[in-house]
Design an enzyme around this catalytic site. Structure first.
Site, short mmCIF file in Angstrom:
data_model
loop_
_atom_site.label_atom_id
_atom_site.label_comp_id
_atom_site.label_asym_id
_atom_site.label_seq_id
_atom_site.Cartn_x
_atom_site.Cartn_y
_atom_site.Cartn_z
N PHE A 1 0.81 -1.22 0.00
CA PHE A 1 0.00 0.00 0.00
C PHE A 1 0.84 1.27 0.00
O PHE A 1 0.34 2.34 -0.31
CB PHE A 1 -0.98 -0.01 1.19
N LYS A 2 2.12 1.14 0.34
CA LYS A 2 2.98 2.32 0.35
C LYS A 2 3.02 3.04 -1.01
O LYS A 2 3.25 4.24 -1.06
CB LYS A 2 4.41 1.94 0.76
N ASP A 3 2.77 2.29 -2.08
CA ASP A 3 2.75 2.92 -3.42
C ASP A 3 1.67 3.99 -3.53
O ASP A 3 1.82 4.93 -4.30
CB ASP A 3 2.48 1.86 -4.50
N LEU B 1 3.52 6.85 -2.17
CA LEU B 1 4.88 7.12 -2.65
C LEU B 1 4.98 7.27 -4.16
O LEU B 1 6.01 7.72 -4.66
CB LEU B 1 5.84 6.06 -2.11
N THR C 1 8.14 0.47 2.69
CA THR C 1 8.34 1.88 2.35
C THR C 1 9.59 2.07 1.50
O THR C 1 9.60 2.84 0.54
CB THR C 1 8.47 2.74 3.63
#
Ligand SMILES: *Cc1c(COP(=O)(O)O)cnc(C)c1O
Length: 497
Positions: free
Chosen positions: A112-114, A117, A147
């Site tokens: 989910f960091k995408d 980011l 991350t």
């Protein structure tokens, strides 16, 4: 709109400054002075909008010194169909009558960091051009696994930036390690740290707030920024998907506009669940927040007792991205619960760093418990949940998401509250193939990571994401590790300061 430091509310900066700088000089985190509101009409209008348009509405309310066009360009580039497979960044899948999975891992690095980011580099470079004097931006990242790769992908070869990532050596999954070790790009670096995530995160925060290093950076025309969720620019894109999920549930007739739903989030640094909290404060009809931890259950205890105590053993688990004992973003929630009293927040944070614990007031504890439920899931329950959900629903959830699922089930058992719940599904199962295969079969395997991924795919008739398959062919570029005490030297050497 101004942003304040959680540790000194006399510090007031613009949204561009907050994003460019990442963290306040007093080590506080930037928070919006007031939380903007989202009306029911605006939410209803989103029924006709795609994800990008919804993102423009939400971001526009927070990033008031960015033009509409700047926000639109940034969002359109970040969520382009080439970046998110299927062309829809955050689809909602029905698990059963009252449970929906918000799948946040269809981006380039399968976590989910995408969601944040892919967008942050666009926001950050624009922010820097507004507030800085042409400095080179040096991003430093501490990662518990996901991350790092997402930030590297976002910032690789972005002009005017460089990025260096630190991760706990031996503390991430093999796929996560390979994703970082094989990172391409001329402006990137990756280094393991002999320590856990908390050591790594503390090390990076110390570099950010080290006056001597900052003045050397300054002399060299450089400035630091952060791609961790301490950066407001990481948090604000995450608010969007809770709003979008709500609108999608209305759109497909599962709920009516105005119905309240619960949200369950597998939690580590408290960023993802905090974004849901902001969505509620904006006006999204959310009720309870189910905060799910793994065996590192410091948050569960905090929500139950009002005492945050990190003086405990640190466990390495099958959900490594949640192996955290110092949950940075909790500081932002405390600021809200203490009605913006930065002196109170500073006192708690000082106590945490000096003594390893703090206790909130009874009033704050009551407010916390009115909205948050905390629970945890040990290793065995994680495995059982993965296997059971697959058997019952033919849905394969990764080790982190399974923690969310289990704690939500426990919440329903304890409270009888069967309100429709959105569970944040935070990673592709194939990032954790070894743990997943063990959960499904109950036996350890000697096969290599890719063979295990193939076996998992076959067993569950699911496809391995292309991004993970491609890793096999890539060259390892970064394979070193340093002691925590050497992180500063490493950064100075790499940045030539
Ligand atoms: C980062 C991460 C989490 C924890 O999210 P926080 O915002 O740190 O609470 C959970 N699951 C996965 C897969 C992650 O990468």
């Amino acid at each position: 709109m101004n942003y304040l430091s959680t540790r000194d509310s006399s510090v007031k900066v613009s949204s561009a400054q907050a994003i460019a700088q990442g963290i306040s000089k007093d080590s506080g985190l930037f928070v919006p002075e007031t939380i903007p509101s989202l009306s029911m009409q605006e939410i209803e209008a989103m029924l006709q909008q795609d994800y990008t348009q919804r993102a423009c509405v939400v971001l526009g309310k927070y990033l008031t010194d960015f033009s509409e066009e700047e926000i639109r360009e940034s969002v359109t580039a970040a969520y382009a169909p080439t970046k998110f497979s299927g062309g829809y960044p955050a689809p909602v899948q029905k698990l059963n009558d009252d449970t929906f999975m918000l799948e946040l891992w269809h981006g380039p690095t399968c976590a989910f960091k995408d969601m944040a980011l892919q967008l942050l580099p666009h926001l950050l470079t624009r922010a820097v051009s507004k507030v800085a004097k042409g400095e080179q931006v040096s991003i430093l990242v501490a990662t518990s696994g996901d991350t790092g790769k997402a930030a590297l992908e976002g910032f690789k070869d972005v002009p005017g930036t460089s990025i260096h990532v630190f991760y706990p050596y031996g503390g991430v999954s093999e796929i996560q390690r390979l994703q970082m070790a094989t990172q391409e790009g001329a402006n990137v670096g990756v280094c393991g740290v002999h320590g856990n995530f908390d050591d790594t995160q503390t090390g990076v925060k110390q570099i950010f707030t080290n006056a001597d290093i900052n003045s050397r950076m300054n002399q060299n025309g450089k400035m630091f920024s952060s791609a961790n969720s301490i950066n407001w620019g990481r948090l604000v894109p995450q608010i969007v998907y809770y709003v979008s999920a709500y609108v999608d549930l209305v759109g497909c007739g599962e709920i009516k506009m105005g119905d309240k739903i619960n949200v369950a989030v597998p939690t580590g640094n408290f960023g993802n669940i905090l974004a849901a909290y902001y969505a509620k404060k904006m006006g999204l009809p959310l009720d309870k927040f189910i905060c799910a931890s793994n065996k590192n259950n410091v948050l569960t205890d905090f929500i139950k007792t009002g005492e945050y105590d990190r003086r405990r053993d640190f466990f390495t688990t099958a959900s490594p991205s949640m192996d955290i004992l110092i949950s940075s973003n909790l500081e932002r929630l405390l600021f809200a619960l203490y009605d913006g009293d930065s002196n109170a927040v500073k006192a708690l944070m000082d106590n945490l760093s000096a003594e390893g614990y703090y206790t909130v007031s009874d009033e704050v504890k009551a407010k916390l418990q009115a909205e948050f439920y905390g629970g945890f899931c040990d290793e065995e329950a994680t495995n059982t949940t993965i296997r059971d959900i697959y058997t019952q629903n033919e849905y394969l959830m990764d080790t982190h998401t399974a923690v969310g699922q289990y704690v939500r089930e426990k919440y329903v058992e304890e409270t009888g509250d069967k309100t429709i719940t959105v569970i944040a599904s935070t990673a592709s199962p194939f990032k954790f193939a070894k743990s997943m295969l063990y959960a499904m079969r109950g036996v350890e395997s000697d096969l290599d990571e890719f063979e295990q991924a193939e076996m998992l795919a076959e067993l569950t008739k699911t496809e391995i994401p292309e991004q993970i398959l491609q890793l096999k062919e890539k060259v390892v570029r970064f394979d070193t590790a340093c002691d925590v005490s050497k992180m500063t030297d490493y950064v100075c050497e790499k940045l030539g300061i």
